[in-house]
Scaffold this active site. Structure first.
Site, PDB file in Angstrom:
ATOM      1  N   GLY A  46       0.836  -1.189   0.000  1.00 13.85           N
ATOM      2  CA  GLY A  46       0.000   0.000   0.000  1.00 13.85           C
ATOM      3  C   GLY A  46       0.868   1.235   0.000  1.00 13.85           C
ATOM      4  N   GLN A  51       2.962  10.000   1.780  1.00 11.22           N
ATOM      5  CA  GLN A  51       4.299   9.403   1.900  1.00 11.22           C
ATOM      6  C   GLN A  51       5.208   9.842   0.760  1.00 11.22           C
ATOM      7  OE1 GLN A  51       2.495   5.220   2.425  1.00 11.22           O
ATOM      8  NE2 GLN A  51       4.388   5.087   3.602  1.00 11.22           N
ATOM      9  N   CYS A  94       6.192  -0.240   7.611  1.00 17.30           N
ATOM     10  CA  CYS A  94       5.806   0.956   6.859  1.00 17.30           C
ATOM     11  C   CYS A  94       7.009   1.446   6.073  1.00 17.30           C
ATOM     12  CB  CYS A  94       5.328   2.038   7.813  1.00 17.30           C
ATOM     13  SG  CYS A  94       4.841   3.571   6.984  1.00 17.30           S
ATOM     14  N   LEU A  95       6.773   1.805   4.829  1.00 20.79           N
ATOM     15  CA  LEU A  95       7.865   2.305   3.987  1.00 20.79           C
ATOM     16  C   LEU A  95       8.428   3.616   4.533  1.00 20.79           C
ATOM     17  CD1 LEU A  95       6.183   1.541   0.544  1.00 20.79           C
ATOM     18  CD2 LEU A  95       8.054   0.263   1.620  1.00 20.79           C
ATOM     19  N   HIS A 136      -4.072   1.171   8.044  1.00 18.73           N
ATOM     20  CA  HIS A 136      -2.725   1.743   8.004  1.00 18.73           C
ATOM     21  C   HIS A 136      -2.664   2.940   7.044  1.00 18.73           C
ATOM     22  CE1 HIS A 136       1.837   1.092   7.886  1.00 18.73           C
ATOM     23  NE2 HIS A 136       1.633   1.885   6.844  1.00 18.73           N
ATOM     24  N   GLU A 137      -3.236   2.784   5.854  1.00 20.76           N
ATOM     25  CA  GLU A 137      -3.164   3.854   4.847  1.00 20.76           C
ATOM     26  C   GLU A 137      -4.033   5.054   5.231  1.00 20.76           C
ATOM     27  OE1 GLU A 137      -0.785   3.513   3.019  1.00 20.76           O
ATOM     28  OE2 GLU A 137      -0.546   1.348   3.005  1.00 20.76           O
ATOM     29  N   HIS A 140      -2.340   7.201   7.655  1.00 15.23           N
ATOM     30  CA  HIS A 140      -1.369   8.110   7.024  1.00 15.23           C
ATOM     31  C   HIS A 140      -2.020   9.437   6.633  1.00 15.23           C
ATOM     32  CE1 HIS A 140       2.459   6.076   6.642  1.00 15.23           C
ATOM     33  NE2 HIS A 140       1.935   5.004   6.065  1.00 15.23           N
TER      34      HIS A 140
HETATM   35  O1  GNR Z   1       4.224  -2.615   2.552  1.00 15.78           O
HETATM   36  C1  GNR Z   1       3.601  -2.497   3.617  1.00 15.78           C
HETATM   37  N1  GNR Z   1       3.367  -3.611   4.350  1.00 15.78           N
HETATM   38  C2  GNR Z   1       2.482  -3.644   5.398  1.00 15.78           C
HETATM   39  C3  GNR Z   1       2.497  -4.763   6.207  1.00 15.78           C
HETATM   40  C4  GNR Z   1       1.638  -4.851   7.269  1.00 15.78           C
HETATM   41  C5  GNR Z   1       0.737  -3.851   7.519  1.00 15.78           C
HETATM   42  C6  GNR Z   1       0.722  -2.716   6.728  1.00 15.78           C
HETATM   43  C7  GNR Z   1       1.570  -2.610   5.667  1.00 15.78           C
HETATM   44  S1  GNR Z   1       1.513  -1.208   4.642  1.00 15.78           S
HETATM   45  C8  GNR Z   1       3.176  -1.163   4.080  1.00 15.78           C
HETATM   46  C9  GNR Z   1       3.395  -0.095   3.023  1.00 15.78           C
HETATM   47  C10 GNR Z   1       3.180   1.261   3.662  1.00 15.78           C
HETATM   48  O2  GNR Z   1       3.967   1.797   4.393  1.00 15.78           O
HETATM   49  N2  GNR Z   1       2.060   1.873   3.372  1.00 15.78           N
HETATM   50  O3  GNR Z   1       1.770   3.058   3.919  1.00 15.78           O
HETATM   51 NI    NI Z   2       2.904   3.146   5.778  1.00 10.84          NI
END
Ligand code: GNR
Ligand code: NI
Length: 169
Positions: A46, A51, A94-95, A136-137, A140
């Site tokens: 995602g 980001q 998270c990236l 998660h997204e 953000h």
């Molecule tokens: O690549 C991602 N892997 C992930 C693994 C577990 C829960 C959430 C994620 S999202 C993350 C990519 C990211 O940072 N998206 O904002």
């Molecule tokens: Ni993230």
């Protein structure tokens, strides 16, 4: 297919609540394609526009993360309208939070509503990994990182480690 630069903790840009998209034009389509390219390249499942330094409520996601299939979905102005239950996402990452993974308490089920890339209403009801990705997204877009949802002790340990790594870079 230009890749976008992914901002990382502690970049203050990541802490803002970003703005709703009002017009879905060619510029937005270009942003979406670049976001997808960046997500597959990373690789990630995602990516939120914030980001990549873009202050708009756009996310792309693909639990399969297969760049050949490129089966990503786009969610514009997504909102969680219902959530139920509890689960723990294992080793969430998270990236924008390099070199760290943690288990995070999340809702087990979410219902989210927003628009697809053509501006049509999009409703997603899901559990499991996709539910975690959406939570998660959407976090953000509201300036929240997954490290904001772990214990203060673990968060402090990460912050220290990250500062050290940046100093030695
Ligand atoms: O690549 C991602 N892997 C992930 C693994 C577990 C829960 C959430 C994620 S999202 C993350 C990519 C990211 O940072 N998206 O904002
Ligand atoms: Ni993230």
């Amino acid at each position: 297919m230009p890749l976008l630069e992914i901002l990382t903790y502690p970049d203050p840009f990541l802490k803002q609540t970003v703005k709703a998209v009002t017009t879905i034009d060619d510029k937005i389509q270009k942003i979406i394609e670049d976001m997808a390219d960046t997500m597959y390249d990373a690789p990630g499942v995602g990516l939120a526009a914030i980001q990549a330094g873009i202050n708009k409520r756009i996310i792309v996601f693909d639990p399969e993360a297969d760049p050949e299939k490129r089966g990503f979905q786009v969610f514009i102005n997504p909102e969680i309208v219902e959530s139920r239950g509890e689960m723990v996402s294992e080793k969430e990452g998270c990236l924008s939070v390099p070199d760290f993974r943690a288990n995070v308490k999340r809702s087990a089920f979410v219902r989210a509503e927003g628009l697809d890339r053509h501006g049509n209403p999009l409703k997603i009801e899901t559990d499991g990994l996709l539910s975690v990705i959406l939570q998660h997204e959407i976090d953000h877009l509201n300036g929240i990182l997954f490290i904001d949802r772990i214990s203060a002790l673990k968060r402090q340990l990460y912050k220290k480690k990250r500062k050290k790594a940046l100093k030695n870079a």
